[in-house]
Design an enzyme around this catalytic site. Structure first.
Site, PDB file in Angstrom:
ATOM      1  N   HIS A 235      12.387  -3.558   5.103  1.00 12.10           N
ATOM      2  CA  HIS A 235      12.153  -2.870   3.316  1.00 12.10           C
ATOM      3  C   HIS A 235      12.474  -1.404   3.052  1.00 12.10           C
ATOM      4  CE1 HIS A 235      10.740  -2.231   0.520  1.00 12.10           C
ATOM      5  NE2 HIS A 235       9.536  -1.279   0.111  1.00 12.10           N
TER       6      HIS A 235
ATOM      7  N   ASP B  46      -0.706   1.527  13.264  1.00 13.44           N
ATOM      8  CA  ASP B  46      -1.042   0.973  14.640  1.00 13.44           C
ATOM      9  C   ASP B  46      -1.796  -1.001  13.973  1.00 13.44           C
ATOM     10  OD1 ASP B  46      -0.818   2.496  16.058  1.00 13.44           O
ATOM     11  OD2 ASP B  46      -2.806   2.814  16.681  1.00 13.44           O
TER      12      ASP B  46
ATOM     13  N   TRP C 298      10.442 -12.595  -5.888  1.00 11.05           N
ATOM     14  CA  TRP C 298      10.199 -13.251  -4.477  1.00 11.05           C
ATOM     15  C   TRP C 298      10.224 -14.299  -3.789  1.00 11.05           C
ATOM     16  CZ3 TRP C 298       9.221  -8.345  -5.866  1.00 11.05           C
ATOM     17  CH2 TRP C 298       9.566  -7.090  -5.353  1.00 11.05           C
TER      18      TRP C 298
ATOM     19  N   GLU D 221       7.211   7.634  19.978  1.00  8.24           N
ATOM     20  CA  GLU D 221       6.059   5.912  19.942  1.00  8.24           C
ATOM     21  C   GLU D 221       5.571   7.211  21.648  1.00  8.24           C
ATOM     22  OE1 GLU D 221       4.816   4.167  17.862  1.00  8.24           O
ATOM     23  OE2 GLU D 221       5.913   3.177  16.826  1.00  8.24           O
TER      24      GLU D 221
ATOM     25  N   ASN E 160       3.781   4.213  10.699  1.00  7.58           N
ATOM     26  CA  ASN E 160       3.279   4.272  12.222  1.00  7.58           C
ATOM     27  C   ASN E 160       1.698   3.840  11.959  1.00  7.58           C
ATOM     28  OD1 ASN E 160       3.065   6.194  14.397  1.00  7.58           O
ATOM     29  ND2 ASN E 160       2.790   7.697  13.577  1.00  7.58           N
TER      30      ASN E 160
ATOM     31  N   GLU F 205       2.160  12.054  18.542  1.00  3.80           N
ATOM     32  CA  GLU F 205       2.282  10.652  17.958  1.00  3.80           C
ATOM     33  C   GLU F 205       0.854  10.435  17.797  1.00  3.80           C
ATOM     34  OE1 GLU F 205       2.586   6.915  17.160  1.00  3.80           O
ATOM     35  OE2 GLU F 205       1.966   7.508  19.028  1.00  3.80           O
TER      36      GLU F 205
ATOM     37  N   ASP G  31       9.657   5.036  -3.740  1.00  2.00           N
ATOM     38  CA  ASP G  31      10.180   3.923  -3.569  1.00  2.00           C
ATOM     39  C   ASP G  31       9.886   2.992  -5.284  1.00  2.00           C
ATOM     40  OD1 ASP G  31      10.649   0.733  -2.539  1.00  2.00           O
ATOM     41  OD2 ASP G  31       8.749   1.089  -1.081  1.00  2.00           O
TER      42      ASP G  31
ATOM     43  N   TYR H 186      11.437 -12.470   4.407  1.00  2.00           N
ATOM     44  CA  TYR H 186      11.629 -10.956   4.570  1.00  2.00           C
ATOM     45  C   TYR H 186      10.464 -10.329   4.203  1.00  2.00           C
ATOM     46  CZ  TYR H 186      13.233  -7.788   0.560  1.00  2.00           C
ATOM     47  OH  TYR H 186      12.576  -7.250  -0.616  1.00  2.00           O
TER      48      TYR H 186
ATOM     49  N   CYS I 158      13.518  -5.691  -2.859  1.00  2.00           N
ATOM     50  CA  CYS I 158      14.443  -3.844  -2.764  1.00  2.00           C
ATOM     51  C   CYS I 158      14.989  -3.355  -2.186  1.00  2.00           C
ATOM     52  CB  CYS I 158      13.359  -4.109  -1.111  1.00  2.00           C
ATOM     53  SG  CYS I 158      13.735  -4.116   0.862  1.00  2.00           S
TER      54      CYS I 158
END
Length: 792
Positions: free
Chosen positions: A438, A503, A343, A550, A501, A555, A461, A624, A379
């Protein structure tokens, strides 16, 4: 053009594989001269000889070298002396001393040859959905019957003759580990066990139908046939010169990778071309990717990756184990895997990640160099290769892009942003980051190791971000568990939950150096989660699979459930009244590369009282991945709002201000912060955007017919008023031509390059010709043309 020089690099694979396509002929038209030449050396290659009894690893002086797996005819190994005679050249027979011995010798059953019935269009390959694989080897899927044919030295008599098969895989085959399989001859086949039944007699030939359980170890097997008589004489053993490859079976209900929708199986197992998504949530870009899982040499490369991982062969029956190992082996960190992540922006000693458009060249290069990691990837390249390997092995898989993807570094399950007393970002504390996008993978399987309801899509991943149990890998994590916040289920569910998800919590430093939470942004991450739609090139939004709507009660419950297992379980503060909002908008698809970037800041007063605030704006160049390179514009904007007033403030970033500062993906981050004077309400907003790059235009020329030369014109116009240095085109089309590079050199500002490719299609049907352009000043420039190839 005088002084112009063109170099075509076809890669080390040309000439190494039989049936290689002829060199591509290229014509180039360009307004500016450029010269660059680079010669690539060949690569050494060697392979391990498969032995039915053992498979020893070769060692160099100082380190282990894992051998290359080749689906080729291997020499019959020299046997160790045993009571059984090995079929090959007829051994010297001892002279019979009496009539009984002579009779026994004449009745001895021997195998003359084995036909695996492995023709690409034969019954085995078609029924097992492996007819798209290159070559004529026997490739089958577990949990399903297949046929082989034996030619004996005399007709088989079940009353006087005995016969069984042995399959062996791995370096030390053992019956107890499932890596040495003894297959008896039976009268009736039953499911979920290794058995063989004679289904045809034809003179000295017999055809066997062989059944395998849906839990079989996958991989490369050697086959042995053992014959004897019912009178107890010495057995004779025949070693097949060809091997058998066994894969996972999404068509078999008993296999844990079973997928019951045929259209989805066609997409997630059999489709060798896909789409990868990148950019920002408001400017989603798409590019075609050649997975090429059936291409020549790819199956061998995938089996080689499993061999090199040093995972015990007995562990290859469980797709959870296999996927976890693949996740680790696709990146080069800590295990010399396939691809080196980079990167930094400097790819001078390798290939820029944005230049790849196919997994084929990368996997074949890794295999041909005996496991030397390929440079470089980011990625989407890691994800593309993972899709290729999993589909090749029979695991349904897809590439998935998450926009505004959080990278939680402290397992807090929150994304934390720190400001000082003056509301300026504290860069050294802001280790959590939010990537513009990603790309990872979903793979499909049951999860018998987890409570019911956690099967189906699993996130995996291969991009090296954080270690899992000491190794750079991630998953498989149940997408259902992620959605419900059940982050205590393995593997790596908390990390993926935070990506989609978490915050975003804003903190301000107090005068006593402590920090106070000043704002909580609940919709900051996990937007527009995207994958290619089944049966089309459209984008499918699968956000609903990863999270509830959302702001919904479900949620919020998921977030609170997950947070109890994080490092900051008491982070949430009481909601505060807010009557001023700030939002960033852009016109159309957003600003273009080479022009001034214009954004609109919309500030709205929702109260019946006037409001005043000072907005601090900062534009920074950003990788990115969410890592900021440096700030290129800062200003303060006083804002006065009447009751219920909405104001639009235009922010302009001149081209001259960013032209020398951009990094890969041409991404920037606008950070806004401020405080409303009357209420002390904190205003905070972070918006990432990118400068759009032009596409390559690909125009097919002539009729597309198998075996007949055709052409395609590739056109590119430099959008910048400056020269592009060291421009390289990469062109590939599965069934059209092999991937290769065309070194163009320098391209002047605003000038146009026209490249004409001449090639001979080799496969009929719908095909895609993919091209990309790479240079230091521009990345993510690519194009695709759909070509329907007709039979000759």
């Amino acid at each position: 053009m005088p002084g112009e020089r063109l170099t075509v690099r076809s890669g080390a694979d040309v000439g190494r594989f039989p049936g290689a396509a002829p060199p591509t002929r290229v014509e180039l038209s360009i307004q500016k001269d450029g010269e660059k030449d680079q010669n690539e050396g060949g690569c050494r290659s060697w392979f391990r000889k498969i032995c039915p009894c053992c498979c020893k690893r070769q060692n160099s002086t100082s380190y282990d070298v894992t051998d290359k797996v080749e689906l080729v005819k291997v020499p019959t190994p020299t046997p160790t002396p045993t009571p059984a005679a090995v079929i090959g050249p007829e051994p010297t027979k001892p002279k019979a001393e009496n009539g009984e011995a002579k009779e026994m010798e004449e009745m001895k059953l021997l195998v003359n040859s084995v036909d695996l019935l492995s023709s690409k269009k034969g019954q085995n390959r078609v029924e097992h959905h492996t007819d798209m694989f290159h070559g004529e080897n026997l490739i089958i899927r577990r949990g399903q019957t297949f046929q082989i044919e034996l030619e004996l030295n005399r007709p088989f008599n079940s009353d006087t003759h005995k016969l069984h098969l042995d399959l062996r895989t791995g370096p030390l085959p053992m019956v107890s580990k499932g890596t040495h399989v003894i297959i008896p001859l039976v009268d009736h086949l039953e499911d979920e066990r290794w058995e063989a039944k004679i289904v045809e007699h034809n003179g000295n030939k017999i055809k066997l139908s062989v059944n395998s359980p849906a839990t079989s170890v996958i991989g490369l097997y050697g086959l042995t046939v053992t014959t004897s008589s019912t009178k107890g004489d010495a057995a004779a053993t025949y070693n097949s010169s060809k091997n058998i490859v066994i894969l996972f079976n999404p068509w078999c209900e008993e296999d844990t990778v079973f997928m019951d929708n045929d259209e989805e199986r066609k997409e997630y197992v059999l489709n060798d071309i896909g789409r990868l998504y990148y950019g920002t949530e408001k400017q989603i870009g798409a590019r075609t990717w050649n997975y090429g899982q059936f291409h020549e040499g790819i199956l061998e490369a995938c089996l080689f990756i499993l061999e090199k991982s040093d995972m015990p062969a007995s562990g290859r029956g469980d797709p959870v184990n296999v996927v976890r190992v693949v996740s680790a082996m696709i990146n080069a960190q800590d295990d010399l895997g396939v691809l080196v992540g980079n990167w930094s922006g400097d790819y001078s000693d390798g290939v820029s990640p944005a230049a790849w458009s196919s997994s084929v060249e990368i996997l074949r290069k890794y295999h041909a160099t005996d496991g030397t990691p390929v440079s470089y990837g980011q990625c989407w390249v890691f994800s593309g290769i993972t899709t290729t390997v999993l589909r090749c092995l029979g695991v349904p898989a897809r590439s998935v892009t998450n926009f505004q993807s959080a990278h939680d570094t402290d397992v807090s399950l929150t994304t934390d942003v720190y400001f000082d007393e003056n509301m300026e970002p504290i860069d050294y504390l802001n280790s959590d980051s939010v990537w513009n996008f990603h790309v990872w993978n979903d793979c499909w399987m049951a999860r018998p190791d987890l409570p019911a309801g956690n099967g189906g899509w699993q996130a995996v991943d291969s991009t090296p971000q954080e270690t899992s149990q000491g190794t750079f890998r991630c998953g498989p994590a149940s997408v259902n568990a992620i959605r419900s916040g059940q982050v205590y289920h393995k593997h790596d569910t908390p990390f993926v939950f935070a990506e989609v998800n978490s915050d975003k919590i804003y903190w301000q430093r107090n005068l006593d150096t402590t920090f106070s939470q000043i704002y909580s942004e609940k919709k900051a991450v996990g937007h527009c989660i995207s994958t290619k739609a089944v049966g089309s090139d459209e984008r499918a939004d699968i956000t609903h699979l990863y999270k509830h709507h959302e702001g919904s009660e479900e949620e919020r419950i998921a977030v609170e459930t997950a947070s109890r297992y994080g490092s900051k379980p008491d982070v949430y503060s009481s909601p505060m009244a807010e009557d001023v909002s700030v939002e960033v908008k852009m016109d159309g698809e957003g600003p273009k590369m080479g022009a001034d970037a214009k954004l609109k800041i919309v500030v709205k007063n929702q109260s019946s009282q006037p409001r005043r605030a000072t907005l601090h704006s900062q534009v920074a160049v950003m990788y990115y991945t969410g890592v900021l390179k440096g700030t290129i514009k800062k200003e303060q904007m006083p804002v006065e709002l009447s009751p219920h007033e909405e104001k639009v403030i235009e922010l302009v970033l001149p081209y001259q201000q960013y032209q020398n500062e951009l990094v890969d993906q041409a991404a920037l981050m606008l950070t806004l912060s401020g405080r409303v004077s009357e209420t002390q309400q904190v205003l905070a907003n972070q918006t990432s955007f990118r400068l759009r790059t032009p596409d390559l235009t690909i125009t097919p020329l002539g009729d597309a017919v198998v075996g007949k030369e055709m052409a395609a014109k590739i056109t590119f116009t430099n959008p910048l008023p400056r020269m592009l240095k060291g421009v390289v085109f990469r062109v590939e089309g599965l069934g059209l031509q092999r991937g290769h590079e065309v070194v163009v050199g320098d391209v002047g500002g605003l000038s146009t390059v026209t490249l004409t490719e001449h090639f001979i299609p080799t496969q009929p049907g719908p095909r895609k010709l993919v091209a990309s352009l790479d240079c230091k000043q521009l990345s993510q420039v690519h194009g695709v043309a759909d070509i329907i190839v007709h039979e000759h």
